[in-house]
Design an enzyme around this catalytic site. Structure first.
Site, short mmCIF file in Angstrom:
data_model
loop_
_atom_site.label_atom_id
_atom_site.label_comp_id
_atom_site.label_asym_id
_atom_site.label_seq_id
_atom_site.Cartn_x
_atom_site.Cartn_y
_atom_site.Cartn_z
CD GLU A 92 -27.46 -95.77 -43.02
OE1 GLU A 92 -28.00 -94.70 -42.34
OE2 GLU A 92 -27.21 -95.32 -44.26
CG HIS A 127 -20.20 -96.80 -45.91
ND1 HIS A 127 -20.56 -97.48 -47.10
CD2 HIS A 127 -21.34 -96.43 -45.36
CE1 HIS A 127 -21.97 -97.76 -47.01
NE2 HIS A 127 -22.32 -96.87 -45.91
CG HIS A 187 -23.26 -95.67 -41.85
ND1 HIS A 187 -22.93 -96.86 -42.37
CD2 HIS A 187 -22.44 -95.57 -40.60
CE1 HIS A 187 -22.05 -97.43 -41.76
NE2 HIS A 187 -21.89 -96.84 -40.45
#
Length: 236
Positions: free
Chosen positions: A112, A9, A182
């Site tokens: 994440e 991202h 992530h």
């Protein structure tokens, strides 16, 4: 040949503030929004068949903003798996409209790494408080686990089964796949794809908004290639 694109991202507001983020659902910064658009320009010619994202907004925003740059007509559509009522209410009743949708699947398995007691703490202040050895053990080791949080190994234990069960079959059918996720969930996938050691994977840097492309030639046969070359193969 199928293509797999991995995209971390864009910069989040807490990335910019140098805070441990983990599962705290923080949006993109202005720089992160630009990074998502720029990434979209670099993959605009790839005719994706499916997109996988995490359940965190920074992952989903990055995918949607990147796809707004696509040179193809398919419209990204978040599929709310596990919610029969929502799925029934969101039914598309025109076959042609449905055919133009690009399915997007969200899974917490791609989230994440969860940083536990470190979430929301400033990284520089944490380094000063606990010292470089402890800080590195928490942040840059494969099995080091922050208080009440996950290690990279634990992140891999949830991300890899999802990748193998949900993503690999698509690639083996020749579909082009984008995963917007992530740094640590993507490290786990790269570790699997490139057969990297525990020592090597913790040193791997995945910049925000920087897409990686893999050319998938068959079951368990893939090779990383430059994103510009990957995109160029689909230019008309």
């Amino acid at each position: 040949m199928a293509k797999l694109v991995l995209l971390r991202h864009g910069e989040s507001v807490w990335n910019k503030q140098n805070l441990f983020t983990g599962w705290v659902d923080i949006p993109l910064s202005q720089k992160g929004i630009k990074e998502a658009f720029d990434a979209g320009d670099r993959i605009a010619d790839i005719p994706f068949d499916v997109i996988f994202v995490s359940t965190l907004i920074r992952s989903q925003l990055t995918a949607m903003l990147a796809m707004s740059r696509s040179h193809h007509e398919r419209v990204p559509c978040l599929i709310h798996e596990g919610d029969p009522y929502f799925l029934s209410m969101a039914k598309v009743n025109d076959p042609q409209s449905e055919k133009k949708l690009l399915p997007v699947y969200a899974a917490s398995a791609l989230n994440e790494r969860m940083y536990g007691a470190l979430q929301g703490l400033n990284k520089e202040a944490t380094l000063k408080k606990y010292g470089e050895e402890q800080f590195t053990q928490w942040r840059r080791s494969y099995r080091g686990q922050p208080p009440h949080g996950e290690s990279l190994a634990m992140t891999a234990e949830r991300a890899l089964p999802y990748f193998q069960q949900k993503v690999l079959p698509r690639l083996e059918r020749g579909e082009h796949v984008l995963i917007s996720a992530h740094g640590n969930s993507l490290r786990a996938i790269v570790m699997f794809l490139e057969k990297l050691s525990e020592e090597a994977i913790v040193k791997l840097e995945l910049p925000t908004g920087e897409p990686l492309c893999y050319d998938v030639k068959g079951p368990h046969t893939w090779k990383r290639e430059k994103i510009e070359e990957c995109n160029k193969k689909f230019q008309k």
